[in-house]
Scaffold this active site. Structure first.
Site, PDB file in Angstrom:
ATOM      1  N   THR A 183       0.799  -1.223   0.090  1.00 49.56           N
ATOM      2  CA  THR A 183       0.007  -0.021   0.057  1.00 49.56           C
ATOM      3  C   THR A 183       1.029   1.299  -0.007  1.00 49.56           C
ATOM      4  O   THR A 183       1.874   1.352   0.554  1.00 49.56           O
ATOM      5  CB  THR A 183      -1.020  -0.121   1.253  1.00 49.56           C
ATOM      6  OG1 THR A 183      -1.792  -1.132   1.128  1.00 49.56           O
ATOM      7  CG2 THR A 183      -1.745   1.301   1.216  1.00 49.56           C
ATOM      8  N   PHE A 185       1.171   5.225   0.809  1.00 48.82           N
ATOM      9  CA  PHE A 185       0.394   6.232   1.575  1.00 48.82           C
ATOM     10  C   PHE A 185       0.976   7.596   1.292  1.00 48.82           C
ATOM     11  O   PHE A 185       2.214   7.791   1.037  1.00 48.82           O
ATOM     12  CB  PHE A 185       0.745   6.001   3.116  1.00 48.82           C
ATOM     13  CG  PHE A 185       0.102   4.656   3.668  1.00 48.82           C
ATOM     14  CD1 PHE A 185      -1.328   4.842   4.349  1.00 48.82           C
ATOM     15  CD2 PHE A 185       0.705   3.515   3.545  1.00 48.82           C
ATOM     16  CE1 PHE A 185      -1.583   3.808   4.927  1.00 48.82           C
ATOM     17  CE2 PHE A 185      -0.172   2.606   3.898  1.00 48.82           C
ATOM     18  CZ  PHE A 185      -1.068   2.615   4.680  1.00 48.82           C
TER      19      PHE A 185
END
Length: 290
Positions: A183, A185
């Site tokens: 992921t 960010f």
């Protein structure tokens, strides 16, 4: 006997906001990137943005993309109108753990609960162990619910941090199907923090709306190709009339670099608006995958 003292609230300058409950992967990202800061859980992405705008927190850690699930819903719509600036990026390798009560075992389990994306990312493991998948609001919430219920036949799929916070044990680790599950960010602040053109590598993120003309997008993006600028991401968002789209883009380079400057200048000629959301150092993870 002295009166008990109230807990001291964290100083906003040392606070970073995230969406979710304690133990969420966004919480883990805060710990990894800013281990000395206090992480502030927020109910929604809007609340996390608001915490920074209102001065409750100095930074916000917001997920934008996952290599398996794709882009995070709503975040890209919030970024242009959220009133904040991107000052950094961070990448988290998602390692899902099967969390259960102390003393439990996989053989005793009947169900595993988690966020819909986490369930989808662990399908093979769940099928192999014949566990019923239960979708809940978030991964950390699943861990908290399992701990509160005290049922040894229930488990949660969440981070190791969530297990530590809620007193659960990891019955199996790295249970995700895809090894590349990562992921990205973005770190947001009220004021921009331009690292300067000498920083290498550097990212520039911006939005733009092309004029409603034939081949406008093709012409608008042509300057990046002719000036040797690497565009690593481009996404579109249709407007309410379905007549024109707004675009979000990430490029490698600083706006004052000659090639980037010329490309943005050409982009502006074919666009109604161009708004830079942030100029920030590229995370070292990009060099690993480059």
């Amino acid at each position: 006997m002295p009166e008990p003292t109230a807990p001291v609230a964290p100083h906003p300058a040392n606070t970073i906001a995230f969406q979710g409950r304690p133990g969420a992967y966004s919480h883990l990202a805060c710990h990894q990137a800013f281990p000395d800061m206090v992480a502030l859980p927020c109910h929604s992405f809007e609340d996390a943005f608001g915490a920074v705008r209102e001065g409750t927190a100095r930074l916000a850690m917001i997920p934008v993309d996952n290599t398996v699930a794709g882009r995070v819903a709503d975040v890209h719509h919030l970024l242009p109108r959220g009133g904040l600036h991107i000052v950094a990026e961070h990448f988290v390798r998602v390692n899902h753990h099967l969390l259960g009560l102390p003393g439990s075992s996989i053989d005793r389990l009947r169900s595993a609960e988690s966020h819909v994306h986490a369930i989808g990312q662990c399908r093979q493991f769940l099928r192999r162990h014949q566990l019923q998948a239960l979708v809940v609001a978030d991964t950390a919430g699943a861990a908290q619910d399992v701990a509160t219920a005290g049922d040894p036949t229930r488990a949660a799929i969440a981070s190791q941090l969530a297990g530590e916070l809620y007193g659960l044990v990891s019955l199996a680790s790295n249970i995700e199907d895809a090894e590349h599950n990562t992921t990205r960010f973005l770190v947001l602040a009220r004021e921009p923090e331009d690292p300067g053109p000498a920083t290498d590598p550097v990212m520039t993120t911006f939005t733009f709306t092309v004029k409603n003309r034939p081949a406008a997008l093709y012409k608008a993006l042509g300057g990046f190709a002719t000036n040797g600028v690497n565009m690593v991401k481009l996404e579109s968002y249709i407007d309410g009339t379905f007549s024109q789209a707004q675009f979000y883009a990430d490029i490698m380079g600083h706006p004052s670099h000659d090639g980037v400057h010329l490309a943005l200048e050409e982009l502006g000629f074919f666009s109604h608006s161009v708004e830079i959301l942030g100029v920030y150092p590229a995370h070292p993870f990009r060099q690993q995958i480059g």
